[in-house]
Design a protein around this motif. Structure first.
Motif, mmCIF file in Angstrom:
data_model
loop_
_atom_site.group_PDB
_atom_site.id
_atom_site.type_symbol
_atom_site.label_atom_id
_atom_site.label_comp_id
_atom_site.label_asym_id
_atom_site.label_seq_id
_atom_site.Cartn_x
_atom_site.Cartn_y
_atom_site.Cartn_z
ATOM 1 N N GLN A 86 -28.333 42.118 22.899
ATOM 2 C CA GLN A 86 -27.466 41.816 23.840
ATOM 3 C C GLN A 86 -26.427 42.902 23.846
ATOM 4 N N HIS A 87 -25.893 43.179 22.867
ATOM 5 C CA HIS A 87 -24.954 44.430 22.811
ATOM 6 C C HIS A 87 -25.383 45.702 23.415
ATOM 7 N N ARG A 88 -26.603 46.024 22.640
ATOM 8 C CA ARG A 88 -26.998 47.271 22.832
ATOM 9 C C ARG A 88 -27.515 47.718 24.312
ATOM 10 N N LYS A 124 -28.116 38.704 19.535
ATOM 11 C CA LYS A 124 -26.682 39.195 19.758
ATOM 12 C C LYS A 124 -26.535 40.764 19.644
ATOM 13 N N GLU A 125 -27.375 41.336 18.831
ATOM 14 C CA GLU A 125 -27.229 42.717 18.705
ATOM 15 C C GLU A 125 -28.143 43.302 19.898
#
Length: 58
Positions: free
Chosen positions: A34-36, A31-32
């Protein structure tokens, strides 16, 4: 020519041989990541299969 350590020390206003330690490396959850990077899960996995994105570490 000044070394990188001396230039960084000048910018940080500290002694060249007493630079702070870099932050500790850590593993990121999907998830991190993907966000970055701004990509979806399926794109990340597809790029990993194509060799365009780093494989996960365990």
């Amino acid at each position: 020519m000044a070394s990188i350590a001396h230039m960084e020390a000048d910018m940080l206003d500290i002694e060249p041989n007493k630079l702070p330690d870099p932050p500790a490396a850590r593993l990121l959850r999907l998830k991190e990541v993907q966000h970055r990077v701004g990509l979806g899960r399926s794109t990340i996995y597809r790029w990993m299969d194509d060799g365009k994105f780093p494989r996960p570490h365990s």
